[in-house]
Write an enzyme that holds these catalytic residues in place. Sequence first.
Site, PDB file in Angstrom:
ATOM      1  N   GLY A  29      62.615  17.205  19.520  1.00 18.65           N
ATOM      2  CA  GLY A  29      61.658  17.540  18.460  1.00 18.65           C
ATOM      3  C   GLY A  29      61.346  16.375  17.538  1.00 18.65           C
ATOM      4  N   ASP A  75      78.804  18.062  14.717  1.00 19.67           N
ATOM      5  CA  ASP A  75      78.233  19.186  13.960  1.00 19.67           C
ATOM      6  C   ASP A  75      78.319  18.798  12.484  1.00 19.67           C
ATOM      7  OD1 ASP A  75      77.691  21.455  12.529  1.00 19.67           O
ATOM      8  OD2 ASP A  75      78.916  22.772  13.772  1.00 19.67           O
ATOM      9  N   TYR A 169      64.884  29.787   4.529  1.00 13.16           N
ATOM     10  CA  TYR A 169      64.335  28.473   4.892  1.00 13.16           C
ATOM     11  C   TYR A 169      63.447  27.941   3.779  1.00 13.16           C
ATOM     12  CZ  TYR A 169      61.932  24.879   7.680  1.00 13.16           C
ATOM     13  OH  TYR A 169      61.419  23.687   8.160  1.00 13.16           O
ATOM     14  N   LYS A 173      64.165  24.452   1.693  1.00 16.24           N
ATOM     15  CA  LYS A 173      63.320  23.253   1.702  1.00 16.24           C
ATOM     16  C   LYS A 173      62.852  22.881   0.283  1.00 16.24           C
ATOM     17  CE  LYS A 173      63.653  22.154   6.021  1.00 16.24           C
ATOM     18  NZ  LYS A 173      64.233  20.876   6.484  1.00 16.24           N
ATOM     19  N   VAL A 202      54.600  21.763  13.338  1.00 15.87           N
ATOM     20  CA  VAL A 202      54.716  20.722  14.357  1.00 15.87           C
ATOM     21  C   VAL A 202      55.218  21.379  15.645  1.00 15.87           C
ATOM     22  CG1 VAL A 202      55.713  18.482  14.939  1.00 15.87           C
ATOM     23  CG2 VAL A 202      55.426  19.108  12.526  1.00 15.87           C
ATOM     24  N   THR A 204      57.452  21.966  18.212  1.00 14.61           N
ATOM     25  CA  THR A 204      58.839  21.685  18.609  1.00 14.61           C
ATOM     26  C   THR A 204      59.478  23.016  19.016  1.00 14.61           C
ATOM     27  OG1 THR A 204      59.867  22.141  16.466  1.00 14.61           O
ATOM     28  CG2 THR A 204      59.054  19.894  16.795  1.00 14.61           C
ATOM     29  N   TRP A 262      44.593  24.500   0.962  1.00 16.98           N
ATOM     30  CA  TRP A 262      43.895  25.784   0.869  1.00 16.98           C
ATOM     31  C   TRP A 262      44.767  26.820   0.199  1.00 16.98           C
ATOM     32  CZ3 TRP A 262      41.272  26.021   6.375  1.00 16.98           C
ATOM     33  CH2 TRP A 262      39.973  25.456   6.272  1.00 16.98           C
TER      34      TRP A 262
END
Length: 262
Positions: A29, A75, A169, A173, A202, A204, A262
Site C-alpha cells: 500500500g 509489531d 479511526y 487521525k 487511496v 490499497t 466540498w
Amino acid sequence: MTVENKSVGLLDRFSLSGRRALVTGGNRGLGLAFVRGLAQAGAEVAFVARDHERNNLALEELANEGIAAIAFDADITEKSQIEDSIDWASEALGGIDILVNNAGACFHADAFDVPDDEWDAVFDLNVKALFHCSVAVARRMAKSGGGSIVNIGSMSGLIVNRPQNQPAYNASKAAVHQLTKSLAAEWAQYGVRVNAVAPGYVRTEMAPVDRPEFKRFWIEDAPLGRVATPDEIAPSVVFLASDASSFITGSVLVADGGYTAW
Ligand code: NDP
C-alpha cells in the site's frame, strides 16, 4: 548562470541523497510507495511490518525495480519491538534522518457497536505506536543534529467519512494531526521537524475503493472525481522529508483530490 543551472539548484533540495529513512508498515500500500519514493529520491531505506512473507515479497518487488531496501519483522504496538526495530535500523543504516510513521488500521463500525478491542487496536497502532516510534527516533535525531518525521494522518482527521462510520479511526487521525503539531513545537529546538500528510481515498488493501456502494460518496464527492494511487502520495512525503520543506514544521499537508474542499 543559465536558467537550467538555477533549476538544478532548487531541485537539489528535494534530494534525499545520503539520508537514512525508516518507514513503518512498508510492505504494501502507501508504505511500500513511500519506501520506493524515498529510495528514488536517494535515501537508504529500511521498513518494519509484521508479516515476514509480505516483507520479503516487497523486498523482491523493489529489487526487481533496482531498489535495495531492508526490512525487519516487528509489531510496533509492542514497545520492546519498537526499540528493537529502531536499534536494528540505526545500526544497519548508520543512523536515522527520516522517520515515516505510516502503519495504521481502520475498522468500519457504528459508534453504538464499536467493540473495545477494535477501539484499542486503532488507537494502539495509529496513535500510541506512532508516538512511541517518534520519541525513540527523535531522541537519536536530537543527539545527531536533527531530522524529519512525517506522520501519515488522513482527511478523516478533518472530515467525517460517509456512508461508513469509523469513529475510532476518525478520532485517531485527528489525534495524529494534533500530536504532529505538539511534537513539532517541542522538538524544533533539536532540529527535528515533524509534519503530517493527510491523504484522501487511496487504492490499497485498507480502502475498498471499488465497492459500488461507496462510489457515490468516495469518488463523486471528490472534485477530481477519483481516488489516488499510492505513488501519487509519495512525493508529498519526500517533500516533507527533504530540505525543500526546511521552514515547514507542524503542518498537515492535505492530498485528497479536493475532497475536503466540498
Ligand atoms: P494497508 O492496510 O494497506 O497497510 C498497512 C501497513 O501497516 C502494512 O504494511 C502492515 O503490514 C502494517 N502494519 C499494520 N499493523 C502493524 C503493526 N502492528 N506493526 C507494524 N506494522 C503494521 O494500509 P494503507 O497503505 O492504506 O494505509 C497506510 C497509512 O495511510 C495508514 O496510516 C492509513 O490510515 C493511512 N491512510 C490511508 C488511506 C487510504 O485510503 N488507503 C487514506 C488516508 C490515510 P503487516 O500487516 O505485515 O504488519
